[in-house]
Design an enzyme around this catalytic site. Structure first.
Site, PDB file in Angstrom:
ATOM      1  N   PRO A   1      41.643  31.123  38.145  1.00  9.88           N
ATOM      2  CA  PRO A   1      41.049  31.524  37.082  1.00  9.88           C
ATOM      3  C   PRO A   1      39.764  31.511  36.639  1.00  9.88           C
ATOM      4  O   PRO A   1      39.286  32.582  36.181  1.00  9.88           O
ATOM      5  CB  PRO A   1      41.899  31.613  35.861  1.00  9.88           C
ATOM      6  CG  PRO A   1      43.400  29.990  37.262  1.00  9.88           C
ATOM      7  CD  PRO A   1      42.725  29.934  38.205  1.00  9.88           C
TER       8      PRO A   1
ATOM      9  N   GLY B   1      43.656  69.582  35.734  1.00  9.93           N
ATOM     10  CA  GLY B   1      43.498  69.715  34.901  1.00  9.93           C
ATOM     11  C   GLY B   1      45.078  68.980  34.195  1.00  9.93           C
ATOM     12  O   GLY B   1      44.871  67.943  34.114  1.00  9.93           O
TER      13      GLY B   1
ATOM     14  N   GLU C   1      39.840  41.860  47.457  1.00  8.61           N
ATOM     15  CA  GLU C   1      39.510  41.618  48.458  1.00  8.61           C
ATOM     16  C   GLU C   1      37.961  41.562  48.448  1.00  8.61           C
ATOM     17  O   GLU C   1      36.887  41.473  49.570  1.00  8.61           O
ATOM     18  CB  GLU C   1      39.838  42.328  49.546  1.00  8.61           C
ATOM     19  CG  GLU C   1      41.365  43.190  49.405  1.00  8.61           C
ATOM     20  CD  GLU C   1      42.204  41.716  50.383  1.00  8.61           C
ATOM     21  OE1 GLU C   1      41.417  40.272  49.923  1.00  8.61           O
ATOM     22  OE2 GLU C   1      42.849  41.470  50.427  1.00  8.61           O
TER      23      GLU C   1
END
Length: 392
Positions: free
Chosen positions: A140, A351, A375
């Site tokens: 984290p 589109g 990575e």
């Protein structure tokens, strides 16, 4: 009308295969991807389904240990062979292929740095893909600054006790073995070691599956280590070598992710080519419009250029060239940027239809976007390349 497989080249100098052998392998992989991946890719994405049964069949084809040595069941191929194989797989589904490449990276780490006991214990199951692998570096609070990881591994007699949290781990909760980088010593890179943590280790648990923009067909979860005890014999490559092992593995990992971008983008380009031939506006096919012709030309040119960079880096890795890490960073940055740009342009050429899930284009755009981040972010790739060029 498909542009067909990636442009054929003779077997690269690093390959141990003849051109005919290599072509036969790529044909088999292409057929496997068309039969086992392509028909299910939209369903897997919608249901967030991880296809364990299909992975086992991939293992039967030899895709669980592409560059693992053959004494433990691996195919023993080169990185130059592997990038061609993974591109063909990714043409069928870049998300599942990306997990297979991560699994291969884990198997390579054990094959290259493991003891004979570790190799023979883990690799037969990993190669067959009866067992799966996970790579646990990111935390984290430590992403790009990987040397700042806080997960600790404290030695107690003949065991190590691992405590910490790993973030964004592909295959978490499904893998049989986790290669975990943890701190055994001083701050910085030299204090990091690598460990093999089995899935049934007491104290090992997982956070919820992340809700992601793409990559829905593979689980991404935190890995939580709460005083997980592993035998000292589960140390991979020796104490203090973990960071070096992790970074060396990522050279190949970056090429693998680059090839997933190539395969996914080539699929999107083929869909766009077919669409602009079929779609008529103002009395003529879109393929007759100069702006569309130019767009397709740029997409095809950049994709071929990216493929050549990837193949060059793979050969450098096989040759153990001094600048292999730089070449891998170049290839990863360029191919993942190009891959996303080509897929996004394919969506634009469709589109409003490109924005619909049924056409599959928006899925590939979502899947390829993360390749510019994982990575090693593409900003970090630029740092690696720029610093090495300036130091030359």
């Amino acid at each position: 009308m498909d542009t067909a497989p990636a442009p054929a080249l003779d077997a690269p100098p690093a390959s141990t295969l003849s051109a005919d052998e290599r072509a036969a392998i790529l044909d088999a992989v292409r057929d496997f991807a068309a039969a086992e991946f392509a028909p299910h890719t939209l369903d897997w994405d919608a249901r967030k389904h991880f296809p364990r049964d299909v992975l086992r069949r991939a293992g039967e084809l030899g895709l669980g240990g592409v560059y693992v040595n053959d004494d433990v069941g691996g195919a023993g191929l080169t990185r130059a062979d592997a990038v061609a194989i993974f591109e063909e797989l990714a043409y069928g589904d870049p998300t599942v292929t990306a997990y297979i490449t991560i699994h291969n990276m884990v198997a390579w780490m054990i094959d290259t740095y493991g003891t004979e006991a570790q190799r023979h214990h883990w690799l037969p199951g990993l190669v067959a893909m009866d067992d799966l692998g996970a790579y646990c570096l990111t935390e984290p609070g430590a992403g790009s600054d990987a040397a700042a990881i806080a997960t600790s591994a404290i030695r107690h007699g003949d065991t190590y006790v691992l405590t910490g949290v790993k973030q964004f781990i592909s295959g978490a909760g499904e893998a049989s073995v986790y290669v975990v980088m943890a701190r055994t010593g001083e701050p910085g890179a030299r204090g990091i070691s690598a460990f093999l943590v089995p899935a049934d280790a007491e104290g090992l648990s997982f956070g919820p599956n992340e809700k992601k923009m793409g990559w829905n067909a593979q689980p991404t979860r935190p890995v939580i280590l709460d005083e997980v005890r592993v035998p000292a014999e589960n140390l991979l490559g020796g104490e203090g070598r973990g960071f070096s092992i992790a970074m060396t593995a990522l050279n190949g990992g970056r090429l693998n992710i680059a090839t997933c971008s190539l395969g996914g983008a080539r699929w999107a380009l083929d869909r766009a080519i077919a669409y602009v031939h079929e779609r008529f506006t103002f009395g003529e096919a879109l393929s007759e419009k100069q702006s569309v012709i130019f767009a397709v030309a740029d997409m095809a040119t950049e994709l071929d250029a990216a493929r050549l960079l990837v193949r060059d880096a793979a050969q450098a890795l096989d040759a153990k060239a001094a600048d292999a890490a730089t070449r891998c960073a170049m290839a990863k940055r360029f191919a993942t940027d190009v891959g996303f740009r080509v897929a996004n342009e394919a969506l634009q050429l469709h589109g409003g239809y490109g924005y619909l899930q049924d056409y599959g284009i928006e899925k590939v755009v979502r899947d390829l976007r993360v390749h510019q981040i994982l990575e090693g972010t593409n900003e970090i790739m630029r740092l690696i390349v720029g610093r090495n060029v300036l130091a030359a």
